[in-house]
Design an enzyme around this catalytic site. Structure first.
Site, PDB file in Angstrom:
ATOM      1  N   SER A  14       0.834  -1.207   0.000  1.00  0.00           N
ATOM      2  CA  SER A  14       0.000   0.000   0.000  1.00  0.00           C
ATOM      3  C   SER A  14       0.867   1.255   0.000  1.00  0.00           C
ATOM      4  O   SER A  14       2.003   1.254   0.478  1.00  0.00           O
ATOM      5  CB  SER A  14      -0.907   0.024   1.225  1.00  0.00           C
ATOM      6  OG  SER A  14      -1.796  -1.060   1.210  1.00  0.00           O
TER       7      SER A  14
HETATM    8  N1  SAH Z   1      -0.664  -4.441   3.973  1.00  0.00           N
HETATM    9  C1  SAH Z   1      -0.105  -4.929   2.741  1.00  0.00           C
HETATM   10  C2  SAH Z   1      -1.122  -4.779   1.621  1.00  0.00           C
HETATM   11  C3  SAH Z   1      -1.026  -5.847   0.637  1.00  0.00           C
HETATM   12  S1  SAH Z   1      -2.281  -5.807  -0.604  1.00  0.00           S
HETATM   13  C4  SAH Z   1       1.166  -4.203   2.381  1.00  0.00           C
HETATM   14  O1  SAH Z   1       1.260  -3.014   2.674  1.00  0.00           O
HETATM   15  O2  SAH Z   1       2.049  -4.795   1.782  1.00  0.00           O
HETATM   16  C5  SAH Z   1      -3.575  -6.720   0.139  1.00  0.00           C
HETATM   17  C6  SAH Z   1      -3.271  -8.133   0.532  1.00  0.00           C
HETATM   18  O3  SAH Z   1      -4.487  -8.745   0.965  1.00  0.00           O
HETATM   19  C7  SAH Z   1      -2.752  -9.020  -0.603  1.00  0.00           C
HETATM   20  O4  SAH Z   1      -1.512  -9.557  -0.226  1.00  0.00           O
HETATM   21  C8  SAH Z   1      -3.839 -10.092  -0.772  1.00  0.00           C
HETATM   22  O5  SAH Z   1      -3.328 -11.354  -1.120  1.00  0.00           O
HETATM   23  C9  SAH Z   1      -4.452 -10.117   0.621  1.00  0.00           C
HETATM   24  N2  SAH Z   1      -5.809 -10.657   0.696  1.00  0.00           N
HETATM   25  C10 SAH Z   1      -6.842 -10.509  -0.180  1.00  0.00           C
HETATM   26  N3  SAH Z   1      -7.931 -11.162   0.268  1.00  0.00           N
HETATM   27  C11 SAH Z   1      -7.589 -11.744   1.457  1.00  0.00           C
HETATM   28  C12 SAH Z   1      -8.273 -12.550   2.409  1.00  0.00           C
HETATM   29  N4  SAH Z   1      -9.538 -12.917   2.216  1.00  0.00           N
HETATM   30  N5  SAH Z   1      -7.608 -12.955   3.500  1.00  0.00           N
HETATM   31  C13 SAH Z   1      -6.313 -12.607   3.712  1.00  0.00           C
HETATM   32  N6  SAH Z   1      -5.616 -11.847   2.847  1.00  0.00           N
HETATM   33  C14 SAH Z   1      -6.230 -11.408   1.728  1.00  0.00           C
END
Ligand code: SAH
Length: 213
Positions: free
Chosen positions: A64
């Site tokens: 993000s």
């Molecule tokens: N906080 C992270 C954001 C990553 S993007 C950072 O700053 O790097 C969002 C993430 O949510 C992705 O890695 C995706 O695989 C995960 N995601 C999507 N749906 C999900 C779910 N149902 N349970 C757990 N993770 C999920």
């Protein structure tokens, strides 16, 4: 890769930029100043690590944007030692920000590749979430509930009921809600059945996916 004085200087500039964009909690800005974001992303993006931008982290996911991380963290209004559930571990950067608050963090990721990679990275860096879980965060983490705060870092088509039921009274859920773009939404649990809902600006996240089986 290392963390150098130059990286630190860039982080200070990023924190200053976030201040101009309205981030004001000192602890959040200190987290931005101290966490080496360039180590959370692929080295080919290193030169951009301290720009206020999202980047690919593999498996079609993104780290993000720093402003988004800071904004969501402010809405959580964390107190030291808070018990937090994070859904969407991704690169682990948001997790590191939560750990900066001396929080007890449970974090869930549903992409196996990312889960494995980030778990190894946490060990290497000495970041210590209470649990790093591979699974579907849509259902929350009933065995460890209730939580002081729940943060969802992927766009949810609607607020999952399971997450609301896993908040303590007074607890906060911060979740981007929407399909193409999302409204940042804060839900505060007032009693077992009542929630106060506040909506903030529009953001863009990768989708929160639900495992149906
Ligand atoms: N906080 C992270 C954001 C990553 S993007 C950072 O700053 O790097 C969002 C993430 O949510 C992705 O890695 C995706 O695989 C995960 N995601 C999507 N749906 C999900 C779910 N149902 N349970 C757990 N993770 C999920």
């Amino acid at each position: 890769m290392q963390d150098t004085l130059k990286h630190r200087g860039l982080r200070n500039q990023l924190a200053d930029l976030l201040t101009t964009k309205g981030i004001s909690q000192v602890k959040v800005l200190n987290a931005i100043r101290s966490i080496p974001r360039h180590l959370f992303i692929d080295s080919s993006f290193e030169g951009h690590a301290y720009q206020d931008k999202a980047f690919p982290i593999g498996a079609e996911q993104t780290i993000s944007q720093p402003y988004t991380v800071a904004f969501q963290t402010e809405l959580l209004a964390l107190e030291k030692g808070a018990k937090i559930l994070e859904i969407g571990t991704g690169s682990g950067y948001q997790t590191a920000v939560l750990l900066h608050f001396k929080a007890v963090v449970y974090t869930i990721e549903r992409q196996l590749e990312l889960f494995k990679k980030t778990k190894i990275f946490f060990n290497k860096m000495g970041y210590r979430p209470k649990k790093v879980i591979f699974g579907d965060g849509y259902k929350g983490l009933p065995d460890e509930a209730p939580f002081d705060a729940i943060i969802v870092t992927a766009g949810a088509p609607e607020v999952p009921k399971a997450l609301l039921s896993q908040l303590k009274i007074g607890g906060r859920l911060v979740i981007p809600v929407g399909v193409d773009d999302q409204i940042m939404t804060l839900l505060i649990r007032k009693s077992s059945a009542e929630f106060e809902r506040k909506e903030f600006g529009s953001f863009r996240f990768v989708p929160l996916l639900e495992d149906k089986n």
